[in-house]
Design an enzyme around this catalytic site. Sequence first.
Site, short mmCIF file in Angstrom:
data_model
loop_
_atom_site.label_atom_id
_atom_site.label_comp_id
_atom_site.label_asym_id
_atom_site.label_seq_id
_atom_site.Cartn_x
_atom_site.Cartn_y
_atom_site.Cartn_z
N ASP A 316 0.80 -1.22 0.00
CA ASP A 316 0.00 0.00 0.00
C ASP A 316 0.83 1.27 0.00
OD1 ASP A 316 -2.19 -1.64 0.12
OD2 ASP A 316 -2.94 -0.91 2.04
N HIS A 325 -3.79 -8.82 -1.38
CA HIS A 325 -3.19 -9.80 -2.29
C HIS A 325 -2.22 -9.15 -3.26
CE1 HIS A 325 -7.35 -8.77 -3.49
NE2 HIS A 325 -6.92 -8.75 -4.74
N HIS A 448 -22.16 -29.00 -13.44
CA HIS A 448 -23.58 -28.60 -13.32
C HIS A 448 -24.22 -29.33 -12.15
CE1 HIS A 448 -27.63 -27.51 -14.60
NE2 HIS A 448 -27.97 -28.79 -14.42
#
Length: 469
Positions: A316, A325, A448
């Site tokens: 940061d 991350h 699915h």
Amino acid sequence: MAEAAPYDVVIIGAGPGGYNAAIRAGQLGLKVACIEMRDTLGGTCLNVGCMPSKALLHASELFEAAAKEFPKLGIEVGAPKLNLAQMMSQKADSVGALTKGIEFLFKKNKVEWVKGRGRIAGPGQVEVTAADGSKSTLSAKNIVIATGSEPTPLPGVAFEDGKVVDSTGALSLPAVPKHLIVVGAGIIGLELGSVWRRLGAQVTVVEYLDRITPGMDSDVAKAFQRALTKQGMSFRLGAKVTGAKSGKDGVELTVEPAAGGAAETLKGDVVLVAIGRRPYTEGLGLETVGIEPDKRGFIDNDHFRTNAGGVWVIGDVTHGPMLAHKAEEDGVAAIELIAGKAGHVDYDLVPSVVYTAPEVAWVGKTEEQLKAAGVAYKTGKFPFSANSRAKINHETDGFVKVLADAATDRILGVHILGPQAGEMIGEACVAMAFGGASEDIARICHPHPTRSEAVRQAAMGVEGWTMQA
């Protein structure tokens, strides 16, 4: 007595960037020390950010589900009762287990944890001030600045315990506010606002811009705002907070239209200021090695190297997305460069996630960015209302949108508003990292019934052959 051999790397800060850098350095056989001023490892993310907020998001989701969803599913348990103290306790237990886990990883990888506040004291020198005030100096061939960020204050609105709070304070409120006012419609404000709304608070979000979540695809942001509004959150967009006055019964905010106009007063019992974060470089001694942050406090770098020899910067405190991350990727890449390897981070492939319900996740370019750059693109879109698993689970809000190059079909961006979006975005990251086309996802068999089929159907839609909507 001979002076101790210098460390190969000294890392200032043990957040996601710093602790992962330290672990990677240990793996590569470097002599490494990591300095942390907190009593626990993990930085903001583990202690007062990502992890505790997710603990409360999860618990509050279940609380609301017990009240609103269980009866629809034929589960009769009566009205749930909130035990806020226990909710906070389990949060603390989870955070404690995670920080202890990093201690274990440090020991496993021969990382020395130096407790105290680190300050660069000149080339190759880091001074550490311990909690008792004692000082020591570490000698280092390389210094990595990984000090992270802190909440940005709002001029005219002073923090006050229990009344005007930052994100850290909002994670530990002693009671559910009757009316929580959130200043800032970014990710942090919306996540924490959703926690307290589920637990019973009226939540009003005040945002200076005319939209929520800057940086998010505007199509997705509009749908996201509609979903949050339907849940009971209210928004005041294009509004500027100019002052705050607290009293015994709450806080009064002075709010003006951002475009100009008459001021009005909003009253709540707690105000959360969540207008962003700024790099944390206070007292870091940058001047001793000739480093000068820019006007916003960020430290420039060239492949993580600062202008000072042997001093590196990650996370940061430098440019790029202010995400845990991303800091992790920075940390690994910087250490690999120090070790003579080819460290690299592709910032175009760093995903973003909002952990509300529904979740929002995206990676790559937005439609606005592609239009501004003059890139010709195609769009495929698929609603969760047409996804079998989402319908069965009663989580049909949202959609998947795939953006692909009009000529090559290469995927340029993927945007998901819906259930488990944060988990599903990883598929898009992998496909894009390998230069994949929308057809690649469209022609890969997905299980699915799963929510991930919505990603495939949206990819089919790029070429106009969506089959299930």
